[in-house]
Design a protein around this motif. Structure first.
Motif, mmCIF file in Angstrom:
data_model
loop_
_atom_site.group_PDB
_atom_site.id
_atom_site.type_symbol
_atom_site.label_atom_id
_atom_site.label_comp_id
_atom_site.label_asym_id
_atom_site.label_seq_id
_atom_site.Cartn_x
_atom_site.Cartn_y
_atom_site.Cartn_z
ATOM 1 N N SER A 77 0.824 -1.215 0.000
ATOM 2 C CA SER A 77 0.000 0.000 0.000
ATOM 3 C C SER A 77 0.858 1.264 0.000
ATOM 4 O O SER A 77 0.400 2.335 -0.403
ATOM 5 C CB SER A 77 -0.923 0.005 1.219
ATOM 6 O OG SER A 77 -0.178 0.156 2.418
ATOM 7 N N THR A 92 -6.645 -1.733 0.959
ATOM 8 C CA THR A 92 -7.278 -1.421 2.254
ATOM 9 C C THR A 92 -8.173 -2.549 2.746
ATOM 10 O O THR A 92 -8.053 -3.009 3.895
ATOM 11 C CB THR A 92 -8.090 -0.118 2.152
ATOM 12 O OG1 THR A 92 -7.223 0.958 1.786
ATOM 13 C CG2 THR A 92 -8.725 0.209 3.491
ATOM 14 N N LYS A 93 -9.096 -3.029 1.909
ATOM 15 C CA LYS A 93 -10.005 -4.096 2.332
ATOM 16 C C LYS A 93 -9.243 -5.374 2.645
ATOM 17 O O LYS A 93 -9.572 -6.100 3.599
ATOM 18 C CB LYS A 93 -11.055 -4.334 1.257
ATOM 19 C CG LYS A 93 -12.049 -3.184 1.103
ATOM 20 C CD LYS A 93 -13.111 -3.501 0.067
ATOM 21 C CE LYS A 93 -14.121 -2.359 -0.014
ATOM 22 N NZ LYS A 93 -15.172 -2.622 -1.040
ATOM 23 N N ALA A 94 -8.224 -5.666 1.840
ATOM 24 C CA ALA A 94 -7.411 -6.850 2.110
ATOM 25 C C ALA A 94 -6.674 -6.706 3.431
ATOM 26 O O ALA A 94 -6.590 -7.659 4.228
ATOM 27 C CB ALA A 94 -6.423 -7.069 0.968
ATOM 28 N N ARG A 96 -7.568 -4.990 6.039
ATOM 29 C CA ARG A 96 -8.517 -5.137 7.146
ATOM 30 C C ARG A 96 -8.799 -6.611 7.443
ATOM 31 O O ARG A 96 -8.835 -7.039 8.600
ATOM 32 C CB ARG A 96 -9.806 -4.395 6.819
ATOM 33 C CG ARG A 96 -9.639 -2.870 6.790
ATOM 34 C CD ARG A 96 -10.867 -2.178 6.234
ATOM 35 N NE ARG A 96 -10.687 -0.722 6.213
ATOM 36 C CZ ARG A 96 -11.536 0.128 5.652
ATOM 37 N NH1 ARG A 96 -12.643 -0.326 5.059
ATOM 38 N NH2 ARG A 96 -11.294 1.426 5.684
ATOM 39 N N LEU A 97 -8.999 -7.391 6.393
ATOM 40 C CA LEU A 97 -9.288 -8.811 6.580
ATOM 41 C C LEU A 97 -8.082 -9.552 7.145
ATOM 42 O O LEU A 97 -8.209 -10.390 8.045
ATOM 43 C CB LEU A 97 -9.718 -9.435 5.257
ATOM 44 C CG LEU A 97 -11.113 -9.038 4.757
ATOM 45 C CD1 LEU A 97 -11.334 -9.502 3.323
ATOM 46 C CD2 LEU A 97 -12.196 -9.628 5.662
ATOM 47 N N PHE A 142 -8.368 -0.091 9.852
ATOM 48 C CA PHE A 142 -9.738 0.410 9.728
ATOM 49 C C PHE A 142 -9.784 1.942 9.728
ATOM 50 O O PHE A 142 -10.842 2.520 9.480
ATOM 51 C CB PHE A 142 -10.604 -0.153 10.848
ATOM 52 C CG PHE A 142 -11.151 -1.519 10.540
ATOM 53 C CD1 PHE A 142 -12.359 -1.685 9.893
ATOM 54 C CD2 PHE A 142 -10.417 -2.650 10.868
ATOM 55 C CE1 PHE A 142 -12.846 -2.937 9.603
ATOM 56 C CE2 PHE A 142 -10.895 -3.918 10.578
ATOM 57 C CZ PHE A 142 -12.119 -4.071 9.937
ATOM 58 N N ASP A 146 -10.400 4.056 1.996
ATOM 59 C CA ASP A 146 -10.630 2.977 1.041
ATOM 60 C C ASP A 146 -9.970 3.330 -0.290
ATOM 61 O O ASP A 146 -10.233 4.387 -0.865
ATOM 62 C CB ASP A 146 -12.136 2.764 0.856
ATOM 63 C CG ASP A 146 -12.434 1.494 0.067
ATOM 64 O OD1 ASP A 146 -11.480 0.816 -0.350
ATOM 65 O OD2 ASP A 146 -13.628 1.193 -0.140
ATOM 66 N N THR A 148 -10.081 1.173 -3.010
ATOM 67 C CA THR A 148 -10.579 0.221 -4.008
ATOM 68 C C THR A 148 -10.627 0.865 -5.388
ATOM 69 O O THR A 148 -11.106 1.983 -5.546
ATOM 70 C CB THR A 148 -11.975 -0.281 -3.622
ATOM 71 O OG1 THR A 148 -11.913 -0.873 -2.317
ATOM 72 C CG2 THR A 148 -12.472 -1.315 -4.629
ATOM 73 N N ALA A 202 -9.162 -12.105 1.863
ATOM 74 C CA ALA A 202 -8.340 -10.924 1.573
ATOM 75 C C ALA A 202 -7.774 -10.976 0.160
ATOM 76 O O ALA A 202 -7.740 -9.959 -0.546
ATOM 77 C CB ALA A 202 -7.206 -10.824 2.590
ATOM 78 N N LYS A 205 -10.451 -9.937 -2.197
ATOM 79 C CA LYS A 205 -10.690 -8.497 -2.151
ATOM 80 C C LYS A 205 -9.567 -7.716 -2.828
ATOM 81 O O LYS A 205 -9.805 -6.673 -3.446
ATOM 82 C CB LYS A 205 -10.836 -8.037 -0.698
ATOM 83 C CG LYS A 205 -12.128 -8.462 -0.028
ATOM 84 C CD LYS A 205 -13.337 -7.802 -0.688
ATOM 85 C CE LYS A 205 -14.611 -8.134 0.061
ATOM 86 N NZ LYS A 205 -15.809 -7.523 -0.605
#
Length: 576
Positions: A77, A92-94, A96-97, A142, A146, A148, A202, A205
């Motif tokens: 990232s 970001t989503k990955a 978080r998971l 979190f 985001d 994405t 993850a 995502k």
């Protein structure tokens, strides 16, 4: 000018804040990794020996893997060169998971230590460090904005590099699956499920799985060969037959689930007595394979026993399907459920007292001899490529070939003219009949094909188990495969797909086999899982494109509000 300057300063501050959070996430992942090299408890009574400093063991290894993935994606990232391929659609989503996965695995371990050993006093300082370190990435991930995005077109790689990626992916998959099957205690398997579940989610995502799927679609033959070689290599990773038997039963369960997928997934026929066809094949093979308890003094060779079991199951499928397939929906489900129970009761009554002496009633048919094919005895150990393969390894490889055959039949049938007719019947039988499809004939073919595939698997199961008894073929019982387990495998995995039932069968067999304390709550667990899946992912864990479009709303472009050619009539927007 002042406003523009303010906006620029705000944007720069936001970027700086996001960068700081990403570095904090990476440091949290590194701290999680470091915590696994500390002792988490002072006593070796907790399985896995978490008392050693400087060497991770047991559940600490899973926390280490989770921390490593968090650190890698946090660095990706930050735009570190060479790591962008990890997240084609955003990090970001990955993150978080992955952070949740490491947090859940670590806290599960700490709670398990406290519960099994009698309190938090049994924790060493390393356990507290791990708890705090694993919580850092959760908080920081979190707080990240985001990011994405739509996946950019992948850089064109040489063919040898893409093929190498496919081979490496299946090698990693083999290692991960082997690790799960070889887990020695329930706590480690539970942590394994948590870590792998969050990691796989993850990767989806992040878009990495989608990019890999595009590469495998480009080289289908290489993909199929790699998958087969990876599966065939499993027995060579085992030193004993203890876990190979688990793998054999998974393949049997998965093969039968694929056969049921023809009936339920493609043709849309709710069959609640499908396990009876597995029993027909198993009992037929037991009776003609030379068992000392058989009512018939015959000993067919391997190929003849397999063909006999498949043909008898085919006949039963036609005989049962011909009068019942004129029913639909719940009525068909009730009739097939009745057939499954009738089969079990008949096998119980053919004991020489309530009926003819054929199946020995509740005692079943024991002493089924091992298969022998061209002098190769499947019940004996053999040395292959310097590795000694035991009896269950031989049956594993045989069942793997049977699974490949079933996959081939399913894929060819699904894309054929008759397969398209099955899908039409499943979607709307009335409309399909109006278009000239003979609904009864098409459904009977699906029913007969599914029964044949189940009978084929049943012949191998009889020789693997060396005995068949009626209790093995119930609608819902403590030991899979049974009709409820098979139907759950198809629905959980994804109806109408090949990999879906394979995944569903693997999970539904491994979880009860590894977590013995859940034996009495299996049906409750499956019920809860089905309810959650229907709410979150109704198309199943692995679904085809059609199911995804049916179950989820898509962002459709509005039709322009312009007049049609040669008319003054406006076209209403699709979203109106």
């Amino acid at each position: 000018m002042t406003t523009d300057t303010t906006k620029t300063a705000g944007a720069a501050q936001e970027i700086s804040r996001a960068t700081a959070l990403r570095w904090a996430t990476a440091l949290g992942g590194a701290a999680t990794i470091a915590s696994t090299f500390l002792a988490w408890t002072w006593t070796a009574e907790f399985p896995g020996d978490l008392t050693v400093t400087g060497y991770p063991g047991g559940l600490q290894v899973l926390t280490l893997v989770a921390g490593l993935l968090v650190a890698l994606y946090a660095l990706a990232s930050l735009g570190i060169k060479g790591l962008g391929w990890l997240a084609p659609t955003g990090t970001t989503k990955a993150l978080r998971l992955l952070a949740l996965g490491g947090f859940a695995t670590t806290w599960f371990t700490v709670i398990a230590i406290a519960v099994e050993l009698g309190g938090l006093v049994n924790l060493e300082p390393g356990g507290y460090v791990a708890v705090l370190a694993s919580a850092i990435p959760v908080v920081t991930a979190f707080l990240l904005p985001d990011d994405t995005r739509k996946a950019a077109k992948a850089k064109e790689l040489p063919s040898w590099a893409e093929i190498l990626i496919i081979v490496a992916a299946f090698a990693v998959g083999l290692y991960v699956i082997t690790y799960g099957i070889d887990t020695e205690y329930a706590e480690l398997f539970t942590g394994y499920l948590i870590t792998v579940g969050f990691a796989v989610a993850a990767l989806f995502k992040a878009g990495l799985v989608g990019r890999l799927s595009a590469v495998t679609a480009k080289y289908r033959q290489v993909t199929m060969l790699s998958a087969f070689v990876a599966a065939a290599a499993f027995p060579f990773t085992q030193s004993t037959d203890q876990y190979t038997l688990v793998a054999v039963n998974i393949l049997i369960f998965a093969t039968v689930a694929l056969g049921l997928n023809v009936v339920v997934g493609l043709a849309g026929l709710l069959d609640l007595g499908y396990v009876a066809f597995l029993g027909v094949g198993a009992y037929t093979a037991a009776l003609v394979s030379g068992s000392t308890a058989s009512a018939f003094d015959v000993h067919f060779p391997f190929w003849a026993a397999v063909l006999t079991g498949a043909v008898v199951s085919l006949i039963f499928g036609v005989v049962i399907g011909a009068p019942t397939l004129r029913l639909r929906g719940d009525y068909l489900a009730i009739v097939t459920l009745g057939f499954g129970e009738i089969f079990r009761i008949v096998m119980l009554n053919l004991d020489g007292t309530s009926g003819p002496q054929v199946t020995n009633g509740p005692n079943g048919i024991p002493n089924i001899p091992d298969l022998e094919f061209f002098g190769f005895n499947f019940g004996q150990a053999h040395t292959v490529l310097g590795f000694e393969l035991g009896a269950y390894a031989n049956y594993y490889l045989l069942m793997l070939l049977a699974t490949v055959l079933v996959v081939l039949v399913f894929s060819r049938a699904g894309s054929s003219r008759i397969g398209r007719a099955w899908v039409a019947i499943r979607e709307d039988e009335t409309a399909a009949t109006a278009m000239g499809i003979n609904g009864f004939r098409v459904k009977l073919i699906a029913f007969a094909l599914g029964a044949t595939l189940a009978g084929l698997a049943g012949t191998v199961q009889a020789h693997v188990q060396h005995t068949v008894v009626p209790e093995m073929y119930q609608f819902a019982g403590p030991v899979p495969p049974n009709s409820a387990f098979l139907l759950a495998a198809v629905i959980l995995g994804g109806m109408g797909t090949i990999s879906g039932p394979l995944l569903g069968a693997t999970l539904l067999y491994m979880i009860p086999a590894k977590l013995q304390f859940l034996q009495d709550y299996q049906l409750l667990g499956f019920g809860v899982a089905l309810i959650v899946l229907m709410r979150v992912r109704p198309e199943g864990l692995i679904a085809n494109r059609r199911a995804q479009l049916e179950y989820h709303e898509t962002d459709q472009l509005d039709v322009p509000d312009k007049g049609l050619p040669d008319s003054g009539v406006g076209v209403a927007k699709a979203g109106a």
